[in-house]
Design a protein around this motif. Structure first.
Motif: not given
Length: 345
Positions: A20, A24, A57, A59-60, A63-64, A125, A143
């Motif tokens: 995730f 992101e 947004t 997707m974020l 991910s979050q 990351k 995702l």
């Protein structure tokens, strides 16, 4: 749950957290210009990646949600297992039950935090930052699949977040930014020149950036320096001016001394000899448009091109004529010197 099963779930959840986090950063770091050609070539993963970038947004939010769930579960499933495995050797120290339990908890917390931060956060990351285009092609499809499955939840989360932003006066965006501002492009070009990977021998790139900061007053020819012809000018005067100065266009002054129009050599070259000493016919004199001297140069260029004129009168805030601007001079600011076909070298 057995101790070793808890260890197994620890690594599964670390992998999920890493996925995730990587997805992101891949979605917000990938360059659209690199993904679009692959999508146009028929790549399904590239098409899905583009969709993810256009709905960043969502997707974020997905991910979050995934990161939060994995992070909460990691300690819950790993702490009892690691704690119990550590108690066995710690009891050999002869410490009391309370001390053994406390030390086991601290060691477990430090170990799990280390694994979570390094392998669950930093590694994915940094990987997505290093190869964002490859990462988004690999991570975006699963995702997006998860986002569609959990759509009601992430839509609600995203709507709540957007609502909070609007309350503080910020308009949310749904698409990841894949473009650069003029200042960012100029910085990239300057850095590339310093590193020796970009050569601008002609100065065209530098001129293009400087062009955007200039205004009409920087390029206009003041009336005091203008080569002009009087109101009574004849076609013969135009030809003699061309022979003397070499310009192809000349401003015609009005009776008040201000620029009133302009004439091009080709407007009079087809006249008969008996017309050369007669005043210029009105239909041969082209009209002058007026442009405020504070106008940005690129806007002046757009206006003159739209109206099909090569010369314009410039004026100040009070409406007073300050000079004349030539299309040729504007273009020279962008691409370098442009030689008038009739001008002497």
């Amino acid at each position: 749950m057995s101790d070793w099963l808890g260890i197994f779930w620890l690594f599964v959840l670390l992998a999920g957290n890493a996925f995730f986090v990587g997805a992101e950063f891949a979605v917000i770091s990938a360059r659209r210009s690199q993904i679009e050609p692959l999508a146009e070539a028929g790549s399904r993963s590239a098409k899905t990646a583009l969709w993810a970038m256009e709905h960043a947004t969502l997707m974020l939010a997905m991910s979050q949600l995934g990161i939060t769930v994995c992070s909460l579960l990691i300690l819950n499933v790993s702490e009892p297992a690691i704690h119990h495995l550590l108690e066995v050797p710690l009891h050999l120290t002869g410490w009391s039950e309370g001390v053994v339990s406390t030390v086991a908890f601290i060691v477990t917390l430090v170990l799990v935090s280390y694994l979570h931060v390094v392998f669950g956060e930093m590694v994915p990351k940094n990987l997505s930052f290093s190869i964002p285009d490859r990462a988004v092609l690999l991570l975006a499809p699963p995702l997006v699949l998860l986002a569609r499955f959990f759509r009601p939840i992430i839509v609600a989360l995203n709507a709540t977040a957007n609502g909070v932003l609007r309350l503080v006066g910020v308009e949310p965006k749904s698409e990841a930014t894949s473009t650069y501002t003029l200042e960012e492009v100029q910085t990239i070009v300057n850095q590339s020149r310093r590193e020796g990977v970009l050569h601008d021998a002609s100065g065209t790139l530098t001129a293009a950036f400087e062009f955007t900061t200039k205004r009409v007053t920087d390029v206009a020819v003041p009336t005091s320096e203008l080569v002009s012809l009087p109101p009574s000018a004849t076609p013969g005067d135009v030809e003699r001016a061309v022979a003397r100065h070499g310009f192809s266009r000349y401003v015609i002054l009005g009776h008040d001394g201000d620029p009133d129009g302009y004439v091009h050599l080709k407007d009079v070259i087809d006249l008969d000899d008996d017309e050369l000493d007669e005043p210029l016919p009105g239909k041969r004199v082209r009209r002058l448009i007026s442009i405020y001297e504070g106008t940005e140069l690129e806007d002046a260029l757009a206006t003159m091109r739209r109206l099909g004129t090569h010369v314009a009168r410039t004026f100040d805030e009070s409406g007073t004529t300050t000079g004349v601007i030539f299309l040729e001079d504007i273009i020279e600011e962008l691409v370098g010197e442009v030689q008038d076909a009739t001008r002497r070298g």
